[in-house]
Enzyme design. Sequence first.
Site, mmCIF file in Angstrom:
data_model
loop_
_atom_site.group_PDB
_atom_site.id
_atom_site.type_symbol
_atom_site.label_atom_id
_atom_site.label_comp_id
_atom_site.label_asym_id
_atom_site.label_seq_id
_atom_site.Cartn_x
_atom_site.Cartn_y
_atom_site.Cartn_z
ATOM 1 N N SER A 1 0.686 -1.212 0.051
ATOM 2 C CA SER A 1 0.112 -0.112 -0.117
ATOM 3 C C SER A 1 0.818 1.206 0.167
ATOM 4 O O SER A 1 1.835 1.544 -1.005
ATOM 5 C CB SER A 1 -1.001 -0.018 1.236
ATOM 6 O OG SER A 1 -2.010 0.979 1.108
ATOM 7 N N ASP B 1 -10.740 -5.200 -4.097
ATOM 8 C CA ASP B 1 -9.861 -4.571 -3.123
ATOM 9 C C ASP B 1 -10.740 -3.167 -3.235
ATOM 10 O O ASP B 1 -10.923 -2.215 -3.992
ATOM 11 C CB ASP B 1 -8.758 -4.092 -3.733
ATOM 12 C CG ASP B 1 -7.695 -3.460 -2.943
ATOM 13 O OD1 ASP B 1 -8.237 -2.757 -1.656
ATOM 14 O OD2 ASP B 1 -6.425 -3.436 -2.694
ATOM 15 N N HIS C 1 -7.370 -5.717 0.938
ATOM 16 C CA HIS C 1 -6.040 -4.769 0.657
ATOM 17 C C HIS C 1 -4.935 -5.314 1.193
ATOM 18 O O HIS C 1 -3.873 -4.653 1.006
ATOM 19 C CB HIS C 1 -6.594 -3.438 0.997
ATOM 20 C CG HIS C 1 -5.654 -2.427 0.554
ATOM 21 N ND1 HIS C 1 -5.379 -2.001 -0.645
ATOM 22 C CD2 HIS C 1 -4.818 -1.451 1.369
ATOM 23 C CE1 HIS C 1 -4.447 -1.034 -0.817
ATOM 24 N NE2 HIS C 1 -4.175 -0.823 0.382
#
Length: 266
Positions: free
Chosen positions: A95, A218, A246
């Site tokens: 991320s 996601d 995620h």
Amino acid sequence: MTESRLLAHHAVLSGSGSAATVLVHGFGCDRHIWRAVVPRIETLSRVLAYDLAGCGDSVSTWDPARHGSLQGHADDLLALLDEAGQDRVTGVGHSVGSVILLLAALAAPQRFERLVLLAPSPRFLNDPPDYVGGFEQRDLDELFQLMESNHFGWAQFLAPMAMGQSNPVSLTRDFERALCSLEPRIARQFARLAFSVDVRALLPRLTVPALIVQCADDSLAPVAVGRWMHARMPGSSLVELPISGHCPHVSHPEEVVRLLRGVLHA
């Protein structure tokens, strides 16, 4: 005497072999988020896992000026690699950790053999008509307002989105507890950095080969994001995992390990 960065970031070095890997976690996490991955790759590589400044056990390392931008975190990463004596590494980021990794690789491409980007997003905000990031500005404004008014409420809101509705509830609860344990002031600033980021213009400049790993369902980084990045990153490849959430390294670590082992063998 300058404090060791490895100690300040509670870095853990493990594994053996000629390869070297550094793991960069995302928002709301710390080095322990890699616990299902590290034991399965440390027979192939030396592994460095650490806490980003302000996260986990490294709250005191956070500096509002240095870490007022993601570049400060990227500079930390390069300093850690220097101190650990890791010259060319496989960088694995999750991320916003992927963005930190990208910034470090742009600043010092010679330090990286390759990158593995798990659920990355160069911009979480939609930018019509050509870019779907997943969020409207009002969505983020509501999240930031909730963080200001209810430190536990925003964790209850974000955790299910991060873990995915089809994954075990226990994973969502664990992540919710991790979010609740964050130092509120640091969490608010880091959230604004993470969700307001826009590094799209930098992607074509990357010279380090990168594997983009996208989850099919996601809520934070839609599948279109990975495809958009792949089309604009020279030498990149894209894998779309048929899973939700995620955080694939948490919900489906065996899939992530399989990909990492393939990268490290190569």
